[in-house]
Scaffold this motif. Structure first.
Motif, PDB file in Angstrom:
ATOM      1  N   GLY B 113       0.819  -1.210   0.000  1.00 29.29           N
ATOM      2  CA  GLY B 113       0.000   0.000   0.000  1.00 29.29           C
ATOM      3  C   GLY B 113       0.853   1.260   0.000  1.00 29.29           C
ATOM      4  O   GLY B 113       0.535   2.248  -0.679  1.00 29.29           O
ATOM      5  N   TRP B 117       0.821   4.523  -2.857  1.00 27.85           N
ATOM      6  CA  TRP B 117       0.594   5.960  -2.793  1.00 27.85           C
ATOM      7  C   TRP B 117       1.877   6.747  -3.060  1.00 27.85           C
ATOM      8  O   TRP B 117       1.838   7.923  -3.430  1.00 27.85           O
ATOM      9  CB  TRP B 117      -0.088   6.402  -1.486  1.00 27.85           C
ATOM     10  CG  TRP B 117       0.641   6.186  -0.191  1.00 27.85           C
ATOM     11  CD1 TRP B 117       0.356   5.248   0.750  1.00 27.85           C
ATOM     12  CD2 TRP B 117       1.741   6.940   0.334  1.00 27.85           C
ATOM     13  NE1 TRP B 117       1.210   5.361   1.812  1.00 27.85           N
ATOM     14  CE2 TRP B 117       2.077   6.379   1.592  1.00 27.85           C
ATOM     15  CE3 TRP B 117       2.496   8.038  -0.128  1.00 27.85           C
ATOM     16  CZ2 TRP B 117       3.104   6.875   2.382  1.00 27.85           C
ATOM     17  CZ3 TRP B 117       3.532   8.532   0.660  1.00 27.85           C
ATOM     18  CH2 TRP B 117       3.829   7.940   1.902  1.00 27.85           C
ATOM     19  N   TYR B 170      -6.043   3.043  -0.748  1.00 25.94           N
ATOM     20  CA  TYR B 170      -5.265   2.199  -1.645  1.00 25.94           C
ATOM     21  C   TYR B 170      -6.052   1.950  -2.942  1.00 25.94           C
ATOM     22  O   TYR B 170      -5.494   1.942  -4.028  1.00 25.94           O
ATOM     23  CB  TYR B 170      -4.923   0.855  -0.985  1.00 25.94           C
ATOM     24  CG  TYR B 170      -3.992   0.935   0.201  1.00 25.94           C
ATOM     25  CD1 TYR B 170      -3.994  -0.063   1.164  1.00 25.94           C
ATOM     26  CD2 TYR B 170      -3.090   1.998   0.355  1.00 25.94           C
ATOM     27  CE1 TYR B 170      -3.134  -0.025   2.254  1.00 25.94           C
ATOM     28  CE2 TYR B 170      -2.232   2.052   1.443  1.00 25.94           C
ATOM     29  CZ  TYR B 170      -2.260   1.032   2.396  1.00 25.94           C
ATOM     30  OH  TYR B 170      -1.407   1.085   3.477  1.00 25.94           O
TER      31      TYR B 170
END
Lengths: 235, 223
Positions: B113, B117, B170
Motif C-alpha cells: 500500500g 501511494w 489504496y
C-alpha cells in the motif's frame, strides 16, 4: 534422517543450498526428529510444492501428516509446539526471553538477509558494495546482541543453541563460503570476534554437521549463481 | 529493574495499524495499560530510542520497563505473559502455525500500500498488481467464513483489521474497489468494525486519507 524421534510423518521439501532449509534441518536434528528429505528443482517446482505453498511457492515446506507448514522460523516454532517432548525446546520457556529471541530472528530475516543477497546478486558494483556495508552493519548489531544475551560465551540462547542460533546458524555454510566467492571475509574476528567464535562453535555441533552442506559445494553454487545473475544483468 | 515504571505502557502512534493491532489485543485480553503517543514525523523521544534502538519504531510494549518490539511479537508476548486472560492465538499447534503465517503475510498490505501511494508510473502499476494478489490471497483464505478464524474473531482477524481503513485510499491510488473485487473481504471488514475492541482502536478512512496526504508532503510528493 536426524534421530529416531517423531511420528514418522515428517517430510521436508527443500533445496540443498538454501539457508532457510538448513534452519529447519538444524531444528529437526536438535530435536532428534526423523524426517524424509525431498529435494526440489526450483526451476521446475513440483505439484506438491505448488499445492503446499500456493502463496509463496517457496521452500522450505514441512509436511506433517501431509499438512503443510511454511516459512522457516514458523516451521521451527511449529516443531516446538507439535513435539514438546522431543529433544530440546528451541525457544526458551520465559515469555520475555521468547519475545527477544523472536525479535532477533526477525532482524536476521528483515535486515541481515536482504543485505546479504544484494551483496551477492546486486546488479552493479556500487550496489554490491553498499549491500556488503549493510551486511557488516547487521553482523555488528548481531555481535552486540550476542554480547548482551550470553556475555559472548556459548550461544545466543546460553549454554545450548536455541532459536536465534538456528535463525543465524542456517547461514553458517554461506558465511564460511563467502570469502571463497567474493574475496570478502564476512565473519572477521577483527570486526565481530564473538560472532566469529560463535560460528566455529556452531559448526562443530552434531546438528550442524548433519544439516549444513559442505562449504566448498556451497561456494561453487554461490559462484554459479553470481555468474548467472551477472550474465542476466548485462544481457 | 529498580525505579522502572510498573505495569504496561504502549509506545504507539495514533494512526499506526501495527500499534492498533496491540491496542485491539490488549482490549480483547482486558488488560490495563498506559497509552503513550510518540512523535514520529519530528524527533523521536528518548524513551522510544532507548526502548527500540534497532528500529526506532512503534509499537513498543513496555512491561515493568522491559521493551517488547514488533506488533505480532507483542501479541505473542501478551498471550504468554498473561495466560489467565482470553488467548489471542489458537491452542492447536497446526492452527497456530497457520494463524502466524497469515498474520505475517498481512504485513504486505501495508508494505505494498505504501508503494501504491508513493510511486508513480510503472512502479505504481507493479504495486497495484501486487496489491491485487495480496488481497486476492487474503480473500481466498477468508473464503465464505465469517472470520479468518472461523465462527469467531481470532488472531488473523486482529492482525488484518487495522489495514481496513487504508483500503479505500489504496483503492483510489490503485484504481480498484475492494467492495466490487472482493465483496467477502469487504463484508468481513464491516463485521470487524462492529467489534468494540476494533471500533475503539481504528481511525476512520477519511483521517487515514488525510494522513497519507501529510506523508506525501513529508516525502516531497505533490500530486
Amino acid at each position: 534422517m536426524a534421530g529416531g524421534g517423531g511420528d514418522g510423518q515428517l517430510r521436508l521439501l527443500g533445496f540443498w543450498p538454501s539457508p532457510f532449509v538448513h534452519r529447519v534441518s538444524l531444528a529437526l536434528h536438535l530435536k532428534g526428529l526423523s524426517y524424509e528429505s525431498v529435494e526440489e528443482d526450483l526451476a521446475n517446482k513440483s505439484d506438491l510444492l505448488l499445492a503446499s505453498n500456493p502463496v509463496h511457492k517457496k521452500i522450505p515446506v514441512l509436511l506433517h501428516g501431509g499438512r503443510p507448514v511454511c516459512e522457516s522460523m514458523l516451521i521451527v516454532e511449529y516443531l516446538d509446539d507439535a513435539f514438546p517432548g522431543a529433544g530440546q525446546a528451541v525457544l526458551p520457556a520465559d515469555p520475555y526471553d521468547r519475545a527477544v529471541a523472536r525479535f532477533w530472528a526477525a532482524y536476521i530475516d528483515t535486515k541481515f538477509f536482504p543485505a546479504l543477497i544484494k551483496a551477492l546478486m546486486g546488479t552493479t558494483e556500487e550496489e554490491k558494495a553498499a549491500a556488503t556495508a549493510d551486511t557488516f552493519v547487521a553482523l555488528e548489531t548481531l555481535e552486540g546482541a550476542l554480547a548482551e544475551r550470553s556475555g559472548g560465551e556459548g550461544f545466543f540462547a546460553g549454554d545450548a543453541p536455541g532459536f536465534v542460533d538456528v535463525a543465524l546458524g542456517g547461514f553458517v555454510g554461506w558465511l564460511s563460503a563467502w570469502d571463497k566467492v567474493t574475496g570478502v571475509k564476512l565473519l572477521d574476528a577483527g570486526r565481530t570476534p564473538l560472532l566469529a567464535a560463535w560460528a566455529e562453535r556452531f559448526a562443530a555441533l552434531d546438528a550442524a554437521k548433519g544439516a549444513i552442506p559442505d562449504v566448498d559445494r556451497i561456494a561453487e553454487f554461490a559462484k554459479a549463481l553470481q555468474a548467472r545473475s551477472a550474465a542476466a544483468a548485462s544481457s | 529493574m529498580a525505579g522502572e515504571k510498573k505495569g504496561l505502557v504502549l509506545l504507539d502512534y495514533w494512526v499506526s495499524p501495527f500499534g492498533q493491532r496491540c491496542r485491539i489485543g490488549l482490549a480483547e485480553k482486558g488488560l490495563e495499560y498506559e497509552y503513550s503517543e510518540q512523535e514520529l514525523l519530528g524527533d523521536r523521544s528518548e524513551l522510544l530510542l532507548r526502548s527500540n534502538p534497532v528500529h526506532k519504531a512503534v509499537p513498543v510494549l513496555l512491561h515493568d520497563g522491559r521493551p517488547v518490539c514488533e506488533s505480532l511479537l507483542i501479541l505473542h508476548y501478551l498471550d504468554e505473559a498473561f495466560p489467565n486472560s482470553p488467548p489471542l492465538l489458537p491452542a492447536d499447534p497446526y492452527a497456530r502455525a497457520q494463524a502466524r503465517f497469515w498474520a505475517a503475510y498481512s504485513d504486505k498490505v501495508y508494505e505494498v500500500g505504501t508503494r501504491l501511494w508513493k510511486l508513480r508510473g510503472e512502479e505504481q502499476a507493479r504495486a497495484r498488481d501486487d496489491m491485487v494478489e495480496v488481497l486476492g490471497n487474503l480473500d481466498g483464505e477468508l473464503g465464505d467464513k465469517a472470520f479468518f478464524a472461523g465462527e469467531a474473531f481470532g488472531f488473523v482477524d486482529l492482525a488484518v483489521a487495522p489495514f481496513t481503513p487504508w483500503l479505500p485510499s489504496y483503492g483510489r491510488y490503485g484504481g480498484f474497489s475492494v467492495e466490487r473485487e472482493w465483496p467477502r473481504l469487504a463484508a468481513w471488514a464491516r463485521r470487524c468494525a462492529g467489534r468494540e475492541s476494533v471500533a475503539k482502536s481504528l481511525q476512520p478512512p477519511e483521517k487515514v486519507d488525510e494522513y497519507i496526504n501529510v506523508l506525501k508532503k513529508h516525502c516531497g510528493i505533490n500530486d
